[in-house]
Design an enzyme around this catalytic site. Sequence first.
Site: not given
Ligand SMILES: [Zn+2]
Length: 377
Positions: A75, A77, A107, A140-141, A166
């Site tokens: 991801h 974001d 991340d 995603e977050e 991740e």
């Molecule tokens: Zn993540």
Amino acid sequence: MTSARDPRALTRELLRFNTINPPGMERACAQHLGKLLEGAGFRCKYHEFAESRTSLVAEIGGTADGKPPICFTGHIDTVPLGAAKWTRDAFSGEADGDRLYGRGSTDMKSGIAAFVVAAIALADRLQSGPGLVLVITAGEEIGCEGARYLADHKLLGRAGAIVVAEPTGNYPYVGHKGLAWFELETRGVTAHGSMPEVGENAILKMAKAIGALEQFHFDVEHHAVMGKPTMNVGTIHGGLNTNSVPDSTRVTLDTRTVPGIDHAHLCHSLEHLLGPHGASVQKIVDVPPLYTEPADEWVQQVFDDCTPLLDGRPVPRTITFSTDGADLKRGFGGPPAVILGPGEPTLAHQTDEWCSMGRIEQSAALFERLMRKWCGV
Ligand SMILES: [Zn+2]
């Protein structure tokens, strides 16, 4: 372009896009990656679940009916910077020794950079054969919005295995618990605080509902690798002033589930338990659990390939955070999935987040090996 060949440089480039969610605004970052991949021969499609909330699906090779491609996903974001002041610049890609600082370094822009660089390095050889599908998501977050959109709208095509890049310090994990958040609400009738008998107190109703939660049992109380499902009462808001009878109380509930617990059924069970106390139940976040049997042949091969990078052969473990992997696995019809990437799991969402540049290099080489084995090149 050097960033297409150097995963550290590409991570740094991605850090410069501010993709803090909310609001996310991932479009420019997704297009930047799309251009790099198109230049290497990938077929790119952009999908927006809302204005400027752009996910990218990039494919190379692949046949309609042969072995399906392998998927790598990440991801773009990030979470906000937080209240504490950063001592490093969060967006410029500041390096110090082996550490690359920035929001999203761990991340998980490093994970995306590692698989994009590996994919570009192999692009010419992947044009025929099973090929690759890269799923780079927005949103995603906050509840895996981008991945869910892709799965719900059947925009994913095929994949025979999924690597979710991740932050795991390059340790392969076989899944994570599911996440189901609920909002409970009780309603009452307001009255002057000196005459509570004329009103109906929403806080007292909620107190009884919360008490009832202590009797709750999950359909599955234990999983061999993940352990127990959990439930936490996270917030409570009720009443406006001390001298009134409160007419509304809201509670949020965070449950973490294991395979075998169906979230729709969980919601129904909560309604059944709390309804008699006058509490309504609404599901507000829903990420299913992700799990692959460690005995799976491909998972064992991933374990083989990770062993030289770790202290010993990996043992089956699941990770504490949730990922897009669960929605993507559903969208791809259930292939095996591992969570494996260069970031440091303890630094995700932290102030002065950083990623080891050595690990980013290691990941890119590892991902290249996994792609080559899958595609036989
Ligand atoms: Zn993540």
